[in-house]
Design a protein around this motif. Structure first.
Motif, short mmCIF file in Angstrom:
data_model
loop_
_atom_site.label_atom_id
_atom_site.label_comp_id
_atom_site.label_asym_id
_atom_site.label_seq_id
_atom_site.Cartn_x
_atom_site.Cartn_y
_atom_site.Cartn_z
N TYR A 175 -13.39 12.10 8.10
CA TYR A 175 -12.15 12.07 7.33
C TYR A 175 -12.45 12.00 5.84
O TYR A 175 -13.61 11.79 5.44
CB TYR A 175 -11.19 10.92 7.73
N ARG A 181 0.84 -1.21 0.00
CA ARG A 181 0.00 0.00 0.00
C ARG A 181 0.87 1.25 0.00
O ARG A 181 1.83 1.35 0.76
CB ARG A 181 -0.89 0.01 1.25
N ARG A 182 0.59 2.19 -0.89
CA ARG A 182 1.30 3.47 -0.93
C ARG A 182 0.29 4.59 -1.01
O ARG A 182 -0.81 4.42 -1.52
CB ARG A 182 2.23 3.60 -2.14
N SER A 183 0.66 5.76 -0.51
CA SER A 183 -0.16 6.95 -0.73
C SER A 183 0.06 7.40 -2.16
O SER A 183 1.18 7.78 -2.53
CB SER A 183 0.28 8.06 0.22
N ARG A 210 -0.28 9.86 -5.20
CA ARG A 210 -0.49 11.31 -5.40
C ARG A 210 -0.41 11.68 -6.88
O ARG A 210 -0.22 12.84 -7.21
CB ARG A 210 0.54 12.10 -4.59
N VAL A 229 -5.28 7.88 -1.18
CA VAL A 229 -4.46 8.62 -0.20
C VAL A 229 -5.39 9.26 0.83
O VAL A 229 -6.45 9.81 0.49
CB VAL A 229 -3.52 9.67 -0.86
N TRP A 230 -5.03 9.09 2.09
CA TRP A 230 -5.74 9.80 3.17
C TRP A 230 -5.50 11.28 2.96
O TRP A 230 -4.37 11.69 2.69
CB TRP A 230 -5.17 9.39 4.53
N CYS A 231 -6.54 12.09 3.12
CA CYS A 231 -6.34 13.51 2.81
C CYS A 231 -6.64 14.41 4.01
O CYS A 231 -7.77 14.89 4.18
CB CYS A 231 -7.16 13.92 1.59
N GLY A 232 -5.60 14.63 4.81
CA GLY A 232 -5.72 15.49 5.99
C GLY A 232 -6.08 16.92 5.61
O GLY A 232 -6.89 17.55 6.27
N PHE A 233 -5.48 17.41 4.52
CA PHE A 233 -5.76 18.80 4.11
C PHE A 233 -7.25 18.97 3.82
O PHE A 233 -7.90 19.89 4.31
CB PHE A 233 -4.95 19.18 2.87
N ARG A 249 -4.50 16.44 -4.96
CA ARG A 249 -3.51 15.59 -5.65
C ARG A 249 -3.98 15.05 -7.00
O ARG A 249 -3.63 13.94 -7.39
CB ARG A 249 -3.13 14.40 -4.76
C1 LIG Z 1 -4.26 10.61 8.68
C2 LIG Z 1 -3.44 10.85 7.43
C3 LIG Z 1 -3.57 12.05 6.75
C4 LIG Z 1 -2.84 12.28 5.56
N1 LIG Z 1 -3.02 13.45 4.85
C5 LIG Z 1 -2.37 13.61 3.68
C6 LIG Z 1 -2.61 14.77 2.87
O1 LIG Z 1 -3.41 15.65 3.21
N2 LIG Z 1 -1.95 14.88 1.68
C7 LIG Z 1 -1.06 13.93 1.26
O2 LIG Z 1 -0.48 14.07 0.18
N3 LIG Z 1 -0.79 12.82 2.02
C8 LIG Z 1 -1.46 12.63 3.19
N4 LIG Z 1 -1.24 11.48 3.93
C9 LIG Z 1 -0.30 10.48 3.45
C10 LIG Z 1 1.00 10.43 4.29
O3 LIG Z 1 1.71 11.60 4.05
C11 LIG Z 1 1.74 9.16 3.88
O4 LIG Z 1 1.14 8.10 4.58
C12 LIG Z 1 3.24 9.20 4.14
O5 LIG Z 1 3.83 10.13 3.28
C13 LIG Z 1 3.90 7.83 3.90
O6 LIG Z 1 3.66 7.35 2.61
P1 LIG Z 1 2.95 5.95 2.40
O7 LIG Z 1 1.51 6.11 2.86
O8 LIG Z 1 3.03 5.70 0.92
O9 LIG Z 1 3.65 4.92 3.19
C14 LIG Z 1 -1.94 11.28 5.10
C15 LIG Z 1 -1.82 10.07 5.81
C16 LIG Z 1 -2.58 9.85 6.94
C17 LIG Z 1 -2.47 8.51 7.64
#
Ligand SMILES: Cc1cc2nc3c(=O)[nH]c(=O)nc-3n(C[C@H](O)[C@H](O)[C@H](O)COP(=O)(O)O)c2cc1C
Length: 297
Positions: A249, A92-94, A96, A220-224, A181
């Protein structure tokens, strides 16, 4: 079906009593004479609809809330490969970078239908999922958010309070999609304020969604986006978050425009086994209060 209905196929029932044993709210009992399960008098409305009784019955003799046991997945016939699941977790990867196109209906429906299987505290199951399944709708939300974010982040007081967000307004104005993204889709999960586990349920649901989705698309989880949904009520209104529900969320997803060739190598987590030799140490009142406050905030 809104009333608890229990039907037993007496030819199939082997009177093992497992349904009674596994009922967490003790609303089932075996009939004293026949040993066939039945509701305990006046306890049927304690039922939390978890269907453990239906799931545990070895012969498929029990139907509750109108559910036919033959419509369940037969767990004796499937073989879950734990190594494959671990590979999925590791891979699993985020994501973007996304293809600017809608997902096909088949995958979109699979993603939506999975959500009913995620666990909720007290089997509450009352989350709301706003799906943006059309890239044109997503583009509207992107524009609405970007316009508002730039205005907010250009305010000098906001810039002083949150200096690390300074670059965001510039990036958005330079055409970078730093919030969404470039994702074609998103799901916003919200929860009613009376949910027993209102912090946990939505995050569990999205975590399951994340893993399942990553077996076929990128996420990708999006906190923003989550923070902007929290402070810009028009966004919540636009995606039709019901009254009395709190946004919990946001997850972006879509067909990735990137391929990862290998897993990452994360640092070890802080994992410790609790040894049998541990004793309950006397704690000062200060330490106790500190611990409880830390746990509660
Ligand atoms: C709760 C949470 C919020 C996140 N919010 C953002 C975000 O707003 N934008 C973004 O590009 N990545 C976001 N991410 C992704 C993290 O930055 C990412 O998990 C981290 O860079 C590691 O990469 P990976 O998920 O591929 O292992 C978020 C991850 C989590 C768990």
């Amino acid at each position: 079906m809104n009333f608890p209905e229990l039907k037993i196929n007496e030819e199939k029932c082997i009177k093992c009593g497992m349904c009674v044993k596994d009922c967490i709210v003790h609303c089932l009992e075996q009939n004293e004479e026949t040993k066939i399960p039945q509701f305990v008098k006046d306890k049927e409305y304690n039922c939390i609809k978890c269907q453990h009784c239906l799931a545990i019955c070895p012969t498929g003799a029990l139907s509750i809330w109108g559910k036919n046991p033959d419509d369940s997945l037969n767990l004796n016939e499937i073989n879950i490969n734990s190594d494959e699941i671990l590979d999925l977790i590791k891979s699993r990867r985020s994501v973007r970078m996304y293809k600017p196109e809608n997902l096909d209906n088949e995958r979109m429906n699979k993603l939506k239908n999975m959500l009913k299987y995620t666990p909720t505290g007290v089997n509450f199951h009352n989350l709301h999922f706003s799906f943006v399944d059309d890239i044109e709708v997503m583009d509207k939300i992107r524009n609405m958010t970007n316009t508002r974010a730039v205005k907010l982040l250009s305010n000098s007081l906001v810039q002083k309070m949150f200096p690390h967000f300074r670059g965001m307004a510039d990036a958005i104005q330079n055409g970078q999609d730093v919030i969404y993204r470039g994702a074609p889709h998103m799901v916003v999960v919200s929860v009613p304020l009376n949910a027993p586990c209102r912090r946990e349920d939505p995050i569990i649901a999205l975590s399951y969604f994340d893993m399942y989705a990553q077996s076929m698309v990128g996420t990708v989880w999006c906190g923003f986006a989550y923070y902007f949904f929290k402070i810009f009520p028009e966004l919540c209104d636009y995606v039709e978050i019901p009254d009395g529900y709190r946004v919990s969320y946001v997850m972006l997803f879509g067909q990735p425009d990137v391929k990862y060739s290998r897993s990452t190598q994360p640092e070890e987590q802080n994992i410790k086994s609790v040894p049998l030799k541990n004793i309950v140490r006397p704690m000062s009142v200060f330490d106790k209060i500190k611990r409880v406050i830390t746990n509660l905030i």
